[in-house]
Enzyme design. Structure first.
Site, mmCIF file in Angstrom:
data_model
loop_
_atom_site.group_PDB
_atom_site.id
_atom_site.type_symbol
_atom_site.label_atom_id
_atom_site.label_comp_id
_atom_site.label_asym_id
_atom_site.label_seq_id
_atom_site.Cartn_x
_atom_site.Cartn_y
_atom_site.Cartn_z
ATOM 1 N N ASP A 202 42.979 45.116 41.143
ATOM 2 C CA ASP A 202 44.013 46.038 40.654
ATOM 3 C C ASP A 202 45.332 45.796 41.391
ATOM 4 O O ASP A 202 46.343 46.441 41.100
ATOM 5 C CB ASP A 202 43.562 47.503 40.732
ATOM 6 N N SER A 203 45.326 44.811 42.317
ATOM 7 C CA SER A 203 46.588 44.335 42.898
ATOM 8 C C SER A 203 47.481 43.746 41.803
ATOM 9 O O SER A 203 48.668 43.503 42.042
ATOM 10 C CB SER A 203 46.326 43.294 43.998
ATOM 11 N N ASP B 89 38.161 44.958 39.200
ATOM 12 C CA ASP B 89 38.359 46.288 39.798
ATOM 13 C C ASP B 89 38.347 47.371 38.725
ATOM 14 O O ASP B 89 39.039 47.252 37.710
ATOM 15 C CB ASP B 89 39.718 46.347 40.503
ATOM 16 N N LYS C 120 34.120 46.196 40.683
ATOM 17 C CA LYS C 120 34.308 46.619 42.078
ATOM 18 C C LYS C 120 34.900 48.021 42.091
ATOM 19 O O LYS C 120 35.779 48.330 41.276
ATOM 20 C CB LYS C 120 35.227 45.641 42.818
ATOM 21 N N GLU D 287 36.240 51.276 44.879
ATOM 22 C CA GLU D 287 36.613 51.631 46.252
ATOM 23 C C GLU D 287 35.932 52.929 46.663
ATOM 24 O O GLU D 287 35.980 53.914 45.907
ATOM 25 C CB GLU D 287 38.141 51.805 46.352
ATOM 26 N N GLU E 190 38.420 45.657 53.994
ATOM 27 C CA GLU E 190 39.847 45.330 54.062
ATOM 28 C C GLU E 190 40.477 45.924 55.314
ATOM 29 O O GLU E 190 40.344 47.121 55.590
ATOM 30 C CB GLU E 190 40.556 45.868 52.792
HETATM 31 O O1 KIV Z 1 43.004 44.329 44.233
HETATM 32 C C1 KIV Z 1 42.791 43.420 45.059
HETATM 33 O O2 KIV Z 1 43.399 42.336 45.026
HETATM 34 C C2 KIV Z 1 41.774 43.658 46.074
HETATM 35 C C3 KIV Z 1 41.675 42.663 47.198
HETATM 36 C C4 KIV Z 1 42.785 42.849 48.138
HETATM 37 C C5 KIV Z 1 40.362 42.711 47.862
HETATM 38 O O3 KIV Z 1 41.075 44.612 46.016
#
Ligand code: KIV
Length: 271
Positions: free
Chosen positions: A51-52, A90, A120, A122, A189
């Site tokens: 989600d980055s 994510d 994934k 969190e 992280e």
């Molecule tokens: O969203 C992302 O890129 C991440 C990584 C930093 C692990 O969760």
């Protein structure tokens, strides 16, 4: 007749085998077809559609605004490029925190509409029910502890997490809960290297670190950061393998000059 390609794909089981025999796992982010194809052909084990993308692709300050539909769009672009890597996506902020039914519905949409291989999430203890419900539908889940950017407004900063004993203890407990719940791997992280190593040694699933030192089972970086495209972001953990910002800037400047000076296109570049 089989429509499946012959290339051996990376599976969650193989990642667990890699941990067992001490082979490190390499993971990078991708959000589009072209980048994913290059990374996959280089032989990466795992591609994370993170989600980055909210920051890197859309220019938002945090990861919170990106939607489930946007994550599905990025994930399906990546999936079309992949021959080998395991693709993890994510679940975006707001698509799973409500309750476990909502989490399952979001995970199913990602798997069904993008063709991804895993999701994934969190968090630790507080999302245990959601993880178990997603897993009960046969969807592999990767956990994410330490600095969890979706909770940035709760923590207030992006500094190193779990430096205090109490938070470190909670993180170890959460890692064990994620393992017991059935997560196939875990991202840690921005936490102290010693603590990350302790977590990796105390659970049997692979621990993949970002800013978590070398004592874990694998590493992940945001591709645009390690390529040096995002030159304003310089945390200590980031190793830059290229300075693409500079190279691209030079190329763009040269192109602009060539157009303006009528150097481009030349005789051999036209019909
Ligand atoms: O969203 C992302 O890129 C991440 C990584 C930093 C692990 O969760």
């Amino acid at each position: 007749m089989s429509v499946h390609k012959e290339i051996k794909k990376v599976t969650t089981h193989q990642l667990q085998e890699m941990k067992r025999r001490g082979e490190k796992i390499a993971m990078l982010t991708a959000y589009d077809y072209t980048m994913a194809k290059i990374i996959d052909h280089a032989g990466i084990d795992v591609i994370l559609v993170g989600d980055s993308a909210s920051n890197v692709m859309a220019g938002h300050e945090t990861t919170l605004p990106i939607t489930l539909e946007q994550m599905i769009y990025h994930a399906s672009s990546v999936i079309r490029a992949i021959d080998r890597a395991l693709v993890v996506v994510d679940l975006p902020f707001g698509s799973y925190q409500g309750n476990s039914k909502e989490a399952l519905t979001s995970a199913i949409r990602i798997m069904k509409e993008s063709g991804a291989h895993a999701v994934k999430l969190e968090g630790g203890k507080e999302i245990k029910d959601s993880i178990e419900r997603i897993l009960s539908a046969g969807i592999p889940v990767m956990g994410h502890l330490g600095l969890t950017p979706q909770s940035i407004y709760k923590f207030g900063t992006y500094t190193v997490r779990a430096k205090e004993e109490e938070e470190a203890k909670r993180l170890i407990e959460d890692a064990k809960i994620l393992e017991e719940s059935g997560c196939f791997a875990l991202v840690l992280e921005k936490i102290p290297a010693k603590l990350a190593e302790k977590v990796a040694q105390s659970i049997s699933i692979p621990v993949i670190g970002i800013g978590a030192g070398s004592g874990v089972d694998g590493q992940v970086l945001v591709t645009h950061d390690m390529l040096g495209m995002t030159h304003e972001f310089s945390p200590r953990f980031l190793r830059r393998y290229l300075n693409l910002y500079e190279s691209m800037n030079q190329a763009f400047t040269q192109y602009i000059n060539d157009v303006k000076s009528k150097d481009f296109p030349n005789e051999s570049e036209q019909y």
